[in-house]
Every structure is written in C-alpha cells, then in structure tokens.
Design an enzyme around this catalytic site. Structure first.
Site, short mmCIF file in Angstrom:
data_model
loop_
_atom_site.label_atom_id
_atom_site.label_comp_id
_atom_site.label_asym_id
_atom_site.label_seq_id
_atom_site.Cartn_x
_atom_site.Cartn_y
_atom_site.Cartn_z
N GLU A 187 0.89 -1.38 0.10
CA GLU A 187 0.00 -0.10 -0.02
C GLU A 187 0.78 1.27 0.08
OE1 GLU A 187 -2.85 -0.21 3.19
OE2 GLU A 187 -4.21 -1.65 1.84
N GLU A 291 -5.71 -7.98 -0.47
CA GLU A 291 -6.29 -7.62 0.82
C GLU A 291 -7.76 -7.53 0.50
OE1 GLU A 291 -4.77 -4.89 3.55
OE2 GLU A 291 -2.63 -5.56 3.32
#
Length: 478
Positions: A187, A291
């Site tokens: 991320e 995710e």
C-alpha cells in the site's frame, strides 16, 4: 513448482494454472494495533514494553509471541480449509536496524524461514510482503509510522535501503519453489504520485538482476488503488489491488443498504471490483486481490450481513478467476479466522475496550467515538479551511488520524505496557501462548464459509492442497 505468469494466469512449472487463494498473516512479523491489542505503532509499542520489562525480558515475550502466533497446527488448519497461499507481512526492523543501515540482521530471518517451511510442508505457497519500509511508505500505523508523513518518498536514503533489503531477500529465496513471489511495497502512499513509478522501475530491475524467476506482486499507489503510476507492464508480474467493501468497515451500514450515503449491494461490490481491477483486465495480467475482508462487530445480525458481504465478494472473485488473500488470519477478535484466548484477553480485555471507546485504532473505528469532543475542531477546520483536502482521504480522516490515531494512541502506550509490569517469565510466556491455536477461539461461520468456497471446486483438494500430508485432522479440530 515455481510459479510464473502466463497471460492472465499464474502457472506452475508444469504449466498447470494455479489460482492463489488464502489469507494474510497480519500482526505477526509486522504487528498491528488492532490485531494484537496494543495502541499506536509497533516500534513505539515495543519501546514502551522494553521500558517496563527490560531488554532481555521484552525479547523473551516478543520472541515467544512470534513462535506461538503461527506453528504447525496453524498450517494444518489452513491446509484443511483448502487454502493454497499465505501472504506474510514483514516489518523491515526484523532485518535491518535504523542505527546500522544496510547491515542485515541474519537472526531476523529465523521466523520467516520457519513459517515458509511449515507452509511448504502442506503444499501452501508464501508471498513475502514488505509491509513496513524504512521511513514508512504510507501515512498509517501499518507501515510502523508514528506520524502521518510517508518519509520514504522524500529521502533517497530510505529508498536505497529498501532496494538493498530486496536484493538480499531475493537472493535468499531465489531457489525456493514454495515462495510464490515478492510483494515489495504494501500500500504505497506517495502523495505526489511522481516518485513511486520511477522507484518501481529501479526496484524491479534490481530484484530481477538477483532473481529473474520469481513473480513480483506490485501494489498500486494510494493504498493499492491507483495503477496509473506504472509506465510499463513488467514481465512475470501481478499488479495487486485491495478491495475492502465500504459496508464491511466498522462504520458500515446494513448490507444491502446505505453506508455514508452510498447504496451498497452485490451489484455495487462488483462495480467496485471492476473499477479496482480495470488495469489488470486491460493489460491481460492476472487478478489478485491482496487484501479484503469485513470487520465483525459481535452483534449476530450485523455479523451475518458481514458474512454475506464476504460470500458475495468470493463469488465475484470466482466469476473473474481472481486470486485473493483474506485479511486476516489471527487477531484479538475484529477480523480473524481465529482470535487469541487466555490469559491475554483477560489481562488486556478492558484496555482493548478503552481503545475502542476512544477510537484509538483506525481499523475498527466507527469514526463516531469521541465525536462530541472533536466536533468543535472539525467545525473550526471546515470554517477556516473549507478547501483543505489532504492526501489520502480528506480533512475528516486527517483530523482523526492526528488526534485519535496518533495523539490519543500514543498517550495510551504507557498504559498498555504497565499491564505487563510485575509479570514473571512464566506469566509472559503464558500471555504469548494465548495466541497459540490450541488456546484460540475459532470464528466457525467464517471458517465454514471459506472451506465451502475453496473445497467446493476441489473436493479432494488437488489444487488447494487441502489434504493434510501429515495425516492429521484437516480442520485441526480437537
């Protein structure tokens, strides 16, 4: 069994398609506040605990926690569900110290090597995910960031260290066929959007020079949502999206129903998935959702809606032949397939409730905690700075980050550490062992949902490696 990219699929060395479906091992080699119950960020928590316990006894506690958190029984449970992949988040602090940059800590690989080997014994692939990079690659706690500044993108020194770490890791695992590949940056949050793309070019070249065989799993910018930063489609690469459902957040509304003014149902989930995977589908590369997963509340009727969200997402992923990694395997009760037991939950249970009341963890926060106290500040900022729209998610989130998830969370650190004062070595070991599977509470509806999805396609477990090669009960039940 080394995997590689062949068009829109991953294939093994025999050319057989492999769709990676599994879980993230969050909270282990990269500890997170909502997963193990502490406040703020990992490095600050460890420092507070060392202040109370001393260096040697803190090391005893943390090493035992890492040992207990994932062992042979955990691997057997996952295999029994039909899982064939575990994404393993890692904090760079295990492998390199800030006061001795570029010096690799060999001892820091011991748990990573152990778990990769355990999973391989059950035919389960590992994806190594560097979840926290030097300087912090995004603005939040899960990159072990004590502030709201992602300094990684501002300093060449941090970037050099990350490249060096990946050269070392690629060399270490280059011949391991059960390492599915490398997820070099979890991320990224490059607020300028100008550094991350060239850095990926540099990083890919460096890793490929050491290990040309393993798949690279590359997250898009702005927390794996923006793929415009990629200037080329690298060979043997999966571009990873994250796909959390709005209705599945702690503040999520009913499902189907409205969450913060947006109607969310299965059709909206599919539109969101299509938007987040547009780059992958346009480039013809494999789809892997690195995710996703809802937050559970403990309220039965709400949690039934959360299971429905997850079921709908899995069916959508199946229809697009997308691989996935559910977040997360084990925690203290918010999202995990299993959650810690005693004596940890008795000792820290009231503290975890206090964190929830204050909204000190972003993940699990409804954004309504402390709303009365913060309302004047929100009104002030809206009045004085109506056009202020800070990266990544605007003014309301930024204020909450600074006040609740940094200031209040850091003020809670001594209180968490003090709960360990007076513990004997035996007490510390027992607390750490609360995360051993034998002491954990299992979220049975979630386990059943996953097994139903995974084993329905492979009733004998051929592709999912669900059959336990050691002859144990595949679900790991007592």
């Amino acid at each position: 069994m080394t995997l590689s990219v062949a068009g829109s699929r991953l294939v093994d060395s025999a050319g057989t398609p492999v769709r990676l479906r599994g879980v993230g091992l969050g909270g282990w080699l990269n500890m997170e506040n909502f997963i193990t119950g502490y406040p703020a960020n990992e490095s600050a928590m460890r420092a507070a605990v060392r202040e109370v316990l001393g260096e040697d006894r803190a090391e005893l506690f943390f090493d035992r926690l890492l040992t207990s958190f994932f062992g042979p029984d955990d691997a057997a449970l996952l295999a029994g569900l039909g899982i064939n992949c575990v994404r393993i988040p890692v904090n760079y602090h295990h492998l390199e110290s800030d006061d001795r940059p570029f010096e690799i800590i060999e001892h820091g690989f011991r748990h990573l090597d152990r778990v990769i080997g355990l999973l391989a014994g059950y035919g389960i692939y590992s994806v190594i995910d560097l979840h926290a990079l030097p300087g912090a690659q995004n603005q939040h706690w899960h990159s072990d960031n004590p502030t709201h500044i992602a300094a990684f993108w501002q300093h060449r020194h941090f970037q050099d260290r990350a490249v060096h770490l990946w050269e070392v890791m690629a060399d270490r695992y280059r011949d391991n066929p059960w390492v599915a590949g490398y997820n070099p940056i979890n991320e990224p949050g490059d607020s300028s959007g100008r550094v991350v793309g060239p850095f990926y070019d540099r990083l890919v070249k460096a890793v490929r020079a050491v290990d040309p065989k393993h798949v690279l799993f590359l997250d898009g910018n702005t927390y794996s949502t923006d793929f415009s930063i990629f200037r080329e489609v690298y060979e043997n690469t999966v571009f990873v999206c994250h796909d959390y459902a709005l209705a599945g957040f702690a503040h999520g509304g009913p499902y189907p129903g409205h969450t913060r003014g947006e109607w969310v149902d299965r059709a909206q989930l599919e539109r969101s998935f299509e938007r987040r995977t547009a780059f992958q589908r346009e480039t013809g590369t494999p789809i892997w959702v690195g995710e996703f997963g809802p937050v559970y509340t403990g309220v039965p009727e709400v949690d039934q809606q959360r299971y429905r969200i997850l079921r709908d997402q899995l069916e959508i992923f199946d229809s697009y032949e997308a691989g996935w990694s559910l977040w997360t395997y084990k925690d203290v009760g918010l999202q995990g397939l299993v959650s810690a037991g005693e004596p940890y939950m008795s000792r820290f249970g009231d503290f975890i409730v206090k964190k929830g009341r204050l909204g000190a963890d972003r993940w699990g926060s409804t954004m309504e905690e402390s709303a009365t106290e913060l309302a004047p500040l929100h009104r002030l900022m809206e009045t004085e700075f109506p056009s202020w729209d800070p990266y990544p998610w605007g003014a309301r989130y930024q204020i909450d980050d600074l006040i609740r998830h940094v200031l209040i969370a850091q003020a809670l650190l001594p209180e968490y550490a003090e709960l360990l004062r007076g513990c004997s070595d035996e007490d510390l070991i027992a607390l750490a062992d609360s995360f051993a599977l034998a002491r954990c509470v299992r979220r049975e509806p979630l386990l059943d949902l996953l097994a139903g999805n995974l084993l329905a396609e492979n009733p004998r477990g051929e592709d999912s490696h669900a059959e336990d090669p050691h002859g144990q009960n595949p679900r790991g039940d007592a």
